[in-house]
Design an enzyme around this catalytic site. Structure first.
Site, PDB file in Angstrom:
ATOM      1  N   ASP A  79      14.486 -34.272  12.762  1.00  0.00           N
ATOM      2  CA  ASP A  79      13.829 -33.492  11.721  1.00  0.00           C
ATOM      3  C   ASP A  79      13.928 -34.220  10.387  1.00  0.00           C
ATOM      4  O   ASP A  79      15.024 -34.454   9.879  1.00  0.00           O
ATOM      5  CB  ASP A  79      14.544 -32.130  11.646  1.00  0.00           C
ATOM      6  CG  ASP A  79      13.899 -31.162  10.689  1.00  0.00           C
ATOM      7  OD1 ASP A  79      12.876 -31.510  10.073  1.00  0.00           O
ATOM      8  OD2 ASP A  79      14.431 -30.041  10.547  1.00  0.00           O
ATOM      9  N   MET A  92      16.115 -21.723   4.234  1.00  0.00           N
ATOM     10  CA  MET A  92      17.037 -22.292   3.230  1.00  0.00           C
ATOM     11  C   MET A  92      17.477 -21.192   2.266  1.00  0.00           C
ATOM     12  O   MET A  92      16.669 -20.337   1.892  1.00  0.00           O
ATOM     13  CB  MET A  92      16.342 -23.396   2.446  1.00  0.00           C
ATOM     14  CG  MET A  92      15.740 -24.483   3.324  1.00  0.00           C
ATOM     15  SD  MET A  92      15.109 -25.853   2.338  1.00  0.00           S
ATOM     16  CE  MET A  92      14.206 -26.783   3.581  1.00  0.00           C
ATOM     17  N   ASP A  99      11.848 -23.472   8.737  1.00  0.00           N
ATOM     18  CA  ASP A  99      12.971 -23.949   7.927  1.00  0.00           C
ATOM     19  C   ASP A  99      13.471 -22.866   6.989  1.00  0.00           C
ATOM     20  O   ASP A  99      12.787 -22.483   6.037  1.00  0.00           O
ATOM     21  CB  ASP A  99      12.537 -25.174   7.119  1.00  0.00           C
ATOM     22  CG  ASP A  99      12.489 -26.421   7.979  1.00  0.00           C
ATOM     23  OD1 ASP A  99      13.484 -26.678   8.686  1.00  0.00           O
ATOM     24  OD2 ASP A  99      11.468 -27.125   7.956  1.00  0.00           O
ATOM     25  N   HIS A 144       8.314 -24.824  14.041  1.00  0.00           N
ATOM     26  CA  HIS A 144       9.612 -25.002  13.392  1.00  0.00           C
ATOM     27  C   HIS A 144       9.648 -24.235  12.068  1.00  0.00           C
ATOM     28  O   HIS A 144       8.751 -24.389  11.228  1.00  0.00           O
ATOM     29  CB  HIS A 144       9.843 -26.499  13.154  1.00  0.00           C
ATOM     30  CG  HIS A 144      11.206 -26.850  12.652  1.00  0.00           C
ATOM     31  ND1 HIS A 144      12.311 -26.955  13.473  1.00  0.00           N
ATOM     32  CD2 HIS A 144      11.650 -27.127  11.398  1.00  0.00           C
ATOM     33  CE1 HIS A 144      13.374 -27.299  12.750  1.00  0.00           C
ATOM     34  NE2 HIS A 144      13.005 -27.401  11.487  1.00  0.00           N
ATOM     35  N   HIS A 196      15.461 -22.986  12.106  1.00  0.00           N
ATOM     36  CA  HIS A 196      16.474 -23.931  11.627  1.00  0.00           C
ATOM     37  C   HIS A 196      17.160 -23.316  10.397  1.00  0.00           C
ATOM     38  O   HIS A 196      16.576 -23.281   9.320  1.00  0.00           O
ATOM     39  CB  HIS A 196      15.766 -25.251  11.285  1.00  0.00           C
ATOM     40  CG  HIS A 196      16.640 -26.321  10.727  1.00  0.00           C
ATOM     41  ND1 HIS A 196      16.120 -27.463  10.149  1.00  0.00           N
ATOM     42  CD2 HIS A 196      17.985 -26.447  10.655  1.00  0.00           C
ATOM     43  CE1 HIS A 196      17.117 -28.240   9.747  1.00  0.00           C
ATOM     44  NE2 HIS A 196      18.263 -27.642  10.033  1.00  0.00           N
ATOM     45  N   MET A 218      19.363 -23.447   7.495  1.00  0.00           N
ATOM     46  CA  MET A 218      20.103 -24.284   6.548  1.00  0.00           C
ATOM     47  C   MET A 218      20.732 -23.337   5.537  1.00  0.00           C
ATOM     48  O   MET A 218      20.338 -23.273   4.372  1.00  0.00           O
ATOM     49  CB  MET A 218      19.145 -25.275   5.877  1.00  0.00           C
ATOM     50  CG  MET A 218      18.723 -26.393   6.819  1.00  0.00           C
ATOM     51  SD  MET A 218      17.262 -27.274   6.245  1.00  0.00           S
ATOM     52  CE  MET A 218      15.994 -26.205   6.913  1.00  0.00           C
ATOM     53  N   MET A 253      19.462 -34.431  11.874  1.00  0.00           N
ATOM     54  CA  MET A 253      18.644 -34.530  10.656  1.00  0.00           C
ATOM     55  C   MET A 253      18.428 -36.001  10.321  1.00  0.00           C
ATOM     56  O   MET A 253      19.374 -36.788  10.311  1.00  0.00           O
ATOM     57  CB  MET A 253      19.345 -33.866   9.468  1.00  0.00           C
ATOM     58  CG  MET A 253      19.441 -32.346   9.509  1.00  0.00           C
ATOM     59  SD  MET A 253      17.861 -31.488   9.579  1.00  0.00           S
ATOM     60  CE  MET A 253      17.018 -32.094   8.123  1.00  0.00           C
ATOM     61  N   SER A 271       6.637 -28.241  11.219  1.00  0.00           N
ATOM     62  CA  SER A 271       7.429 -27.402  10.313  1.00  0.00           C
ATOM     63  C   SER A 271       6.492 -26.700   9.337  1.00  0.00           C
ATOM     64  O   SER A 271       5.797 -27.352   8.550  1.00  0.00           O
ATOM     65  CB  SER A 271       8.425 -28.261   9.527  1.00  0.00           C
ATOM     66  OG  SER A 271       8.891 -27.515   8.412  1.00  0.00           O
TER      67      SER A 271
HETATM   68  C1  DX5 Z   1      14.153 -30.489   5.726  1.00  0.00           C
HETATM   69  C2  DX5 Z   1      13.594 -29.613   6.833  1.00  0.00           C
HETATM   70  C3  DX5 Z   1      12.524 -30.286   7.626  1.00  0.00           C
HETATM   71  C4  DX5 Z   1      11.385 -30.772   6.819  1.00  0.00           C
HETATM   72  C5  DX5 Z   1      10.598 -31.780   7.597  1.00  0.00           C
HETATM   73  O1  DX5 Z   1      15.203 -29.849   5.124  1.00  0.00           O
HETATM   74  O2  DX5 Z   1      14.582 -29.233   7.740  1.00  0.00           O
HETATM   75  O3  DX5 Z   1      12.068 -29.487   8.715  1.00  0.00           O
HETATM   76  O4  DX5 Z   1      10.551 -29.737   6.389  1.00  0.00           O
HETATM   77  O5  DX5 Z   1       9.580 -32.140   6.784  1.00  0.00           O
HETATM   78  P1  DX5 Z   1       8.898 -33.565   6.765  1.00  0.00           P
HETATM   79  O6  DX5 Z   1       8.364 -33.761   8.157  1.00  0.00           O
HETATM   80  O7  DX5 Z   1       7.867 -33.367   5.753  1.00  0.00           O
HETATM   81  O8  DX5 Z   1       9.939 -34.573   6.411  1.00  0.00           O
HETATM   82 ZN    ZN Z   2      14.025 -28.220   9.843  1.00  0.00          ZN
END
Ligand code: DX5
Ligand code: ZN
Length: 211
Positions: free
Chosen positions: A171, A38, A36, A34, A67, A69, A138, A9
Site C-alpha cells: 500500500d 485515519m 483508508d 480499500h 485499513h 490507521m 506499507m 483506495s
Molecule cells: C496511505 C494509505 C494508502 C494510500 C495509497 O496512508 O494507506 O492506501 O491512499 O495511495 P497511493 O496509491 O496514492 O499512494
Molecule cells: Zn491503506
C-alpha cells in the site's frame, strides 16, 4: 502462481460521487475496495469513519478492505464490522496488545490483517503471524495518498513471502512499475489510490497492475 488482486483506495476518489466511483472501479476490474481510515492521531490526517463504510456497503459486492490507521482500534472494531467491512487491518505500532484486537475482529467473523509501517521490522509481528489472514506492508509512510513508493520495503516482502503463505498486501506509491517489482517479491494484493483514480481509464490502469 498466485493471482494478483487490485484494491483501489477510495482516498483518491472523488468524494462528491463516491458511489459512482466505486461502481466504476468495480466495472473496471477492481477485486477489493480499500478504505483508508485515519484518526488524526496515529497519522496526521483525518478521513473516513464507519458511517461512510455503511453507506458504500450496498453499492458494491466487492470485499471492503478496511485499513485502520488509528490509535486504540479496539474501540472501533465493532462499528466498522457492523458497517459491513470484510477485512479489518490494524497497525502493529499501536499500544494495545495485538492479540486483543485480533480476538475482537474474529469475534465479528471478519478477516484479520496486520500492517507495518516502512520502518517497522518483520520481527515485530512474528508472534502473531499464525493468527492473521493478511500482512499489509506499507510502502509509504501512512497518512496521505499520492506519495512515492519506498523501494527499501521490497526485501521485507521477499523475506515474509519465504515463510508466509497467506495474503501479502502492499500500500502506497503503487503504479505499473512498482507493482511489478512488489509482485516479483511475493506481494499478491496491490492497493492503488492515486494511480487508479487520477487515470482517465480505470480499466487500463487496473489492468496494467495485474500483468
Ligand atoms: C496511505 C494509505 C494508502 C494510500 C495509497 O496512508 O494507506 O492506501 O491512499 O495511495 P497511493 O496509491 O496514492 O499512494
Ligand atoms: Zn491503506
Amino acid at each position: 502462481m498466485r493471482k494478483t488482486l487490485v484494491a483501489p483506495s477510495i482516498l483518491s476518489a472523488d468524494f462528491s460521487k463516491l458511489g459512482q466511483e466505486i461502481r466504476d472501479v468495480e466495472k473496471a476490474g477492481a477485486d477489493w475496495i480499500h478504505v483508508d481510515v485515519m484518526d488524526g492521531h496515529f497519522v496526521p490526517n483525518i478521513t473516513i469513519g464507519p458511517l461512510v463504510v455503511k453507506s458504500i456497503r450496498p453499492v458494491t459486492g466487492l470485499p471492503l478492505d478496511v485499513h485502520l490507521m488509528i490509535r486504540e482500534p479496539e474501540k472501533y472494531i465493532e462499528p466498522f464490522a457492523k458497517a459491513g467491512s470484510d477485512i479489518i487491518t490494524f497497525h502493529s505500532e499501536i499500544e494495545t496488545d495485538p492479540k486483543e484486537v485480533i480476538k475482537l475482529i474474529r469475534y465479528f467473523k471478519k478477516k484479520v490483517g496486520v500492517s507495518i509501517k516502512p520502518k517497522t521490522e518483520l520481527k515485530e509481528i512474528e508472534a502473531i503471524l499464525p493468527m492473521v489472514d493478511m500482512v499489509l506492508i506499507m510502502t509509504v509512510e501512512p497518512g496521505f495518498g499520492g506519495q512515492e513508493f519506498i523501494f527499501d520495503c521490497l526485501p521485507k516482502i521477499e523475506e515474509l513471502r519465504s515463510r508466509f503463505r497467506k495474503d501479502i498486501e502492499i500500500d502506497g506509491g503503487v503504479n505499473a512499475e512498482t507493482a511489478k517489482e512488489a509482485v516479483a517479491k511475493g506481494a499478491n494484493i496491490l492497493v492503488a489510490g492515486n494511480y487508479v483514480f487520477s487515470s482517465k481509464d480505470y480499466a487500463k490502469a487496473i489492468g496494467s497492475l495485474k500483468v
